[in-house]
Design a protein around this motif. Structure first.
Motif, PDB file in Angstrom:
ATOM      1  N   ASP A  24      46.573  33.306  69.430  1.00  0.00           N
ATOM      2  CA  ASP A  24      46.699  34.043  68.173  1.00  0.00           C
ATOM      3  C   ASP A  24      46.452  33.132  66.968  1.00  0.00           C
ATOM      4  OD1 ASP A  24      47.239  36.378  69.491  1.00  0.00           O
ATOM      5  OD2 ASP A  24      49.413  36.275  69.240  1.00  0.00           O
ATOM      6  N   ARG A  25      47.002  31.900  67.020  1.00  0.00           N
ATOM      7  CA  ARG A  25      46.770  30.962  65.919  1.00  0.00           C
ATOM      8  C   ARG A  25      45.294  30.609  65.811  1.00  0.00           C
ATOM      9  NH1 ARG A  25      51.715  28.576  67.628  1.00  0.00           N
ATOM     10  NH2 ARG A  25      50.621  27.011  68.879  1.00  0.00           N
ATOM     11  N   ALA A  26      44.682  30.352  66.956  1.00  0.00           N
ATOM     12  CA  ALA A  26      43.255  30.011  66.953  1.00  0.00           C
ATOM     13  C   ALA A  26      42.411  31.173  66.436  1.00  0.00           C
ATOM     14  CB  ALA A  26      42.820  29.624  68.363  1.00  0.00           C
ATOM     15  N   ARG A  27      42.754  32.381  66.853  1.00  0.00           N
ATOM     16  CA  ARG A  27      41.994  33.553  66.423  1.00  0.00           C
ATOM     17  C   ARG A  27      42.096  33.734  64.899  1.00  0.00           C
ATOM     18  NH1 ARG A  27      41.030  37.360  70.012  1.00  0.00           N
ATOM     19  NH2 ARG A  27      43.065  37.090  71.008  1.00  0.00           N
ATOM     20  N   ARG A  28      43.307  33.604  64.370  1.00  0.00           N
ATOM     21  CA  ARG A  28      43.473  33.751  62.915  1.00  0.00           C
ATOM     22  C   ARG A  28      42.649  32.696  62.179  1.00  0.00           C
ATOM     23  NH1 ARG A  28      48.954  34.558  64.386  1.00  0.00           N
ATOM     24  NH2 ARG A  28      49.473  32.410  63.768  1.00  0.00           N
ATOM     25  N   GLY A  29      42.661  31.480  62.694  1.00  0.00           N
ATOM     26  CA  GLY A  29      41.888  30.425  62.055  1.00  0.00           C
ATOM     27  C   GLY A  29      40.398  30.697  62.089  1.00  0.00           C
ATOM     28  N   LEU A  30      39.897  31.129  63.237  1.00  0.00           N
ATOM     29  CA  LEU A  30      38.468  31.422  63.356  1.00  0.00           C
ATOM     30  C   LEU A  30      38.061  32.624  62.509  1.00  0.00           C
ATOM     31  CD1 LEU A  30      37.811  30.890  67.174  1.00  0.00           C
ATOM     32  CD2 LEU A  30      37.086  29.409  65.300  1.00  0.00           C
ATOM     33  N   GLY A  55      37.151  22.607  62.811  1.00  0.00           N
ATOM     34  CA  GLY A  55      37.736  22.834  61.493  1.00  0.00           C
ATOM     35  C   GLY A  55      39.116  23.446  61.580  1.00  0.00           C
ATOM     36  N   VAL A  56      39.288  24.419  62.479  1.00  0.00           N
ATOM     37  CA  VAL A  56      40.592  25.050  62.672  1.00  0.00           C
ATOM     38  C   VAL A  56      41.618  24.010  63.126  1.00  0.00           C
ATOM     39  CG1 VAL A  56      41.874  26.665  64.143  1.00  0.00           C
ATOM     40  CG2 VAL A  56      39.703  27.365  63.108  1.00  0.00           C
ATOM     41  N   GLY A  57      41.223  23.164  64.078  1.00  0.00           N
ATOM     42  CA  GLY A  57      42.132  22.133  64.567  1.00  0.00           C
ATOM     43  C   GLY A  57      42.502  21.124  63.509  1.00  0.00           C
ATOM     44  N   ARG A  58      41.538  20.700  62.717  1.00  0.00           N
ATOM     45  CA  ARG A  58      41.807  19.682  61.694  1.00  0.00           C
ATOM     46  C   ARG A  58      42.688  20.224  60.576  1.00  0.00           C
ATOM     47  NH1 ARG A  58      36.400  15.952  60.708  1.00  0.00           N
ATOM     48  NH2 ARG A  58      36.051  15.373  62.889  1.00  0.00           N
ATOM     49  N   ALA A  60      44.986  22.519  60.916  1.00  0.00           N
ATOM     50  CA  ALA A  60      46.334  22.557  61.476  1.00  0.00           C
ATOM     51  C   ALA A  60      46.932  21.155  61.552  1.00  0.00           C
ATOM     52  CB  ALA A  60      46.305  23.193  62.863  1.00  0.00           C
ATOM     53  N   LEU A  61      46.120  20.179  61.894  1.00  0.00           N
ATOM     54  CA  LEU A  61      46.607  18.809  62.008  1.00  0.00           C
ATOM     55  C   LEU A  61      46.975  18.239  60.643  1.00  0.00           C
ATOM     56  CD1 LEU A  61      46.999  16.748  64.302  1.00  0.00           C
ATOM     57  CD2 LEU A  61      44.715  15.863  63.778  1.00  0.00           C
ATOM     58  N   SER A  62      46.220  18.589  59.620  1.00  0.00           N
ATOM     59  CA  SER A  62      46.483  18.066  58.278  1.00  0.00           C
ATOM     60  C   SER A  62      47.797  18.578  57.706  1.00  0.00           C
ATOM     61  CB  SER A  62      45.327  18.438  57.326  1.00  0.00           C
ATOM     62  OG  SER A  62      45.304  19.835  57.082  1.00  0.00           O
ATOM     63  N   ALA A  63      48.298  19.684  58.256  1.00  0.00           N
ATOM     64  CA  ALA A  63      49.552  20.254  57.770  1.00  0.00           C
ATOM     65  C   ALA A  63      50.774  19.616  58.433  1.00  0.00           C
ATOM     66  CB  ALA A  63      49.561  21.760  58.014  1.00  0.00           C
ATOM     67  N   MET A  64      50.529  18.699  59.372  1.00  0.00           N
ATOM     68  CA  MET A  64      51.631  18.086  60.107  1.00  0.00           C
ATOM     69  C   MET A  64      51.948  16.694  59.561  1.00  0.00           C
ATOM     70  SD  MET A  64      50.875  19.047  64.091  1.00  0.00           S
ATOM     71  CE  MET A  64      52.559  18.628  64.546  1.00  0.00           C
ATOM     72  N   SER A  65      53.209  16.289  59.675  1.00  0.00           N
ATOM     73  CA  SER A  65      53.639  14.940  59.300  1.00  0.00           C
ATOM     74  C   SER A  65      54.599  14.421  60.370  1.00  0.00           C
ATOM     75  CB  SER A  65      54.329  14.950  57.927  1.00  0.00           C
ATOM     76  OG  SER A  65      53.456  15.387  56.918  1.00  0.00           O
ATOM     77  N   PRO A  66      54.081  14.123  61.560  1.00  0.00           N
ATOM     78  CA  PRO A  66      54.952  13.659  62.641  1.00  0.00           C
ATOM     79  C   PRO A  66      55.629  12.342  62.281  1.00  0.00           C
ATOM     80  CG  PRO A  66      52.640  13.389  63.221  1.00  0.00           C
ATOM     81  CD  PRO A  66      52.669  14.182  61.964  1.00  0.00           C
ATOM     82  N   GLN A  67      56.875  12.210  62.652  1.00  0.00           N
ATOM     83  CA  GLN A  67      57.667  11.037  62.311  1.00  0.00           C
ATOM     84  C   GLN A  67      57.860  10.133  63.526  1.00  0.00           C
ATOM     85  OE1 GLN A  67      58.678  10.634  58.987  1.00  0.00           O
ATOM     86  NE2 GLN A  67      57.347  12.437  58.789  1.00  0.00           N
ATOM     87  N   GLY A 165      50.299  19.748  68.770  1.00  0.00           N
ATOM     88  CA  GLY A 165      49.965  21.162  68.927  1.00  0.00           C
ATOM     89  C   GLY A 165      48.576  21.569  68.465  1.00  0.00           C
ATOM     90  N   PRO A 166      48.072  21.042  67.331  1.00  0.00           N
ATOM     91  CA  PRO A 166      46.748  21.462  66.870  1.00  0.00           C
ATOM     92  C   PRO A 166      45.624  21.221  67.869  1.00  0.00           C
ATOM     93  CG  PRO A 166      47.938  20.477  65.058  1.00  0.00           C
ATOM     94  CD  PRO A 166      48.785  20.269  66.284  1.00  0.00           C
ATOM     95  N   TYR A 167      45.797  20.250  68.769  1.00  0.00           N
ATOM     96  CA  TYR A 167      44.770  20.051  69.795  1.00  0.00           C
ATOM     97  C   TYR A 167      44.668  21.277  70.694  1.00  0.00           C
ATOM     98  CZ  TYR A 167      42.285  18.360  73.896  1.00  0.00           C
ATOM     99  OH  TYR A 167      41.392  18.241  74.936  1.00  0.00           O
ATOM    100  N   HIS A 168      45.789  21.857  71.037  1.00  0.00           N
ATOM    101  CA  HIS A 168      45.792  23.035  71.900  1.00  0.00           C
ATOM    102  C   HIS A 168      45.192  24.241  71.161  1.00  0.00           C
ATOM    103  CE1 HIS A 168      48.169  20.822  74.826  1.00  0.00           C
ATOM    104  NE2 HIS A 168      48.905  20.399  73.819  1.00  0.00           N
ATOM    105  N   THR A 169      45.457  24.320  69.851  1.00  0.00           N
ATOM    106  CA  THR A 169      44.853  25.384  69.045  1.00  0.00           C
ATOM    107  C   THR A 169      43.338  25.223  69.002  1.00  0.00           C
ATOM    108  OG1 THR A 169      46.845  25.449  67.666  1.00  0.00           O
ATOM    109  CG2 THR A 169      44.874  26.510  66.784  1.00  0.00           C
TER     110      THR A 169
END
Length: 233
Positions: A24-30, A55-58, A60-67, A165-169
């Motif tokens: 669903d996340r991937a579909r919304r992004g596409l 582009g969809v993956g990147r 999603a990745l840019s919105a993350m800040s893993p600690q 997670g963004p890799y799976h998306t």
């Protein structure tokens, strides 16, 4: 006479083979990506070559800040690869990776440091010489424990390293793109390590793509691995 289905119509009905929430996340992004394109032909091309999925993956990745990450330049244990595949990448990523490495043809590469290392590495500094063109698999793979990375590079199981997670998306987005374009355009994936090796060994882009192109079943297998990994979280 009924109208031919649009890209959005095709995407709305496509199935990825990934977990439902990831699909669903991937579909919304596409859908957002396609909707933002004024040129329908270009949108179809970018679904086919993986530009849209990447582009969809990147995004999603840019919105993350893993600690608590232990990742640092020169710490390249994650770049010691099992097998000769190195990970699934799109055509757009394969082209960008080849272009970044082609000028280094004939120079020592990561395999001079470790026989299973990614050819993109500088064997002295162990830094990535294609950093700006690195695929999603590289961008999304992180670790909280360097010793765990060393263990994994030796073939031992250890907790700490893993894909965000963004890799799976991104994978789901490739699967959706392939399903939506079935019978219209081919959506291919490639072996990252083989593209990099071909580039530093002096192969042309066409030769590199031909030698590294996956069979369609490899994306299916990678989506199954992704779904299985997500079920453990």
């Amino acid at each position: 006479m009924s109208k031919a289905p649009t890209l959005s119509d095709r995407l709305s009905k496509a199935r990825s083979g990934s977990a439902p929430e990831v699909t669903d996340r991937a579909r919304r992004g596409l859908m957002a990506y396609v909707g933002a394109q004024a040129d329908v032909a270009r949108a179809g091309k970018e679904l086919a070559d993986g530009t849209a999925a990447t582009g969809v993956g990147r995004v999603a990745l840019s919105a993350m800040s893993p600690q608590g990450l232990a990742c640092a330049e020169g710490c390249a244990f994650c770049c010691i690869l099992s097998g000769d595949d190195g990970g699934t990448i799109t055509e757009a990523e394969a082209v960008a990776l080849h272009r970044a490495l082609a000028a280094l043809a004939g120079q020592p590469d990561g395999r001079a440091w470790h026989p299973k290392a990614c050819p993109s590495l500088d064997p002295e500094t162990r830094s990535c010489r294609a950093y700006d063109a690195r695929p999603m698999i590289c961008r999304a793979y992180v670790s909280t424990d360097v010793e765990a990375c060393k263990a994994v590079s030796d073939g031992q199981a250890a907790s700490g390293p893993g894909t965000l997670g963004p890799y799976h998306t991104y994978l789901a987005a490739i699967g959706l793109s392939r399903a939506a374009l079935k019978g219209v355009k081919r959506v291919s994936t490639y072996a990252m390590a083989r593209v990099a090796a071909a580039a530093v060994d002096g192969a042309s882009l066409e030769g590199a793509l031909a030698s590294a192109r996956h069979k369609p079943t490899e994306l299916d297998a990678e989506l199954k691995r992704s779904k299985r990994d997500l079920s453990r979280i």
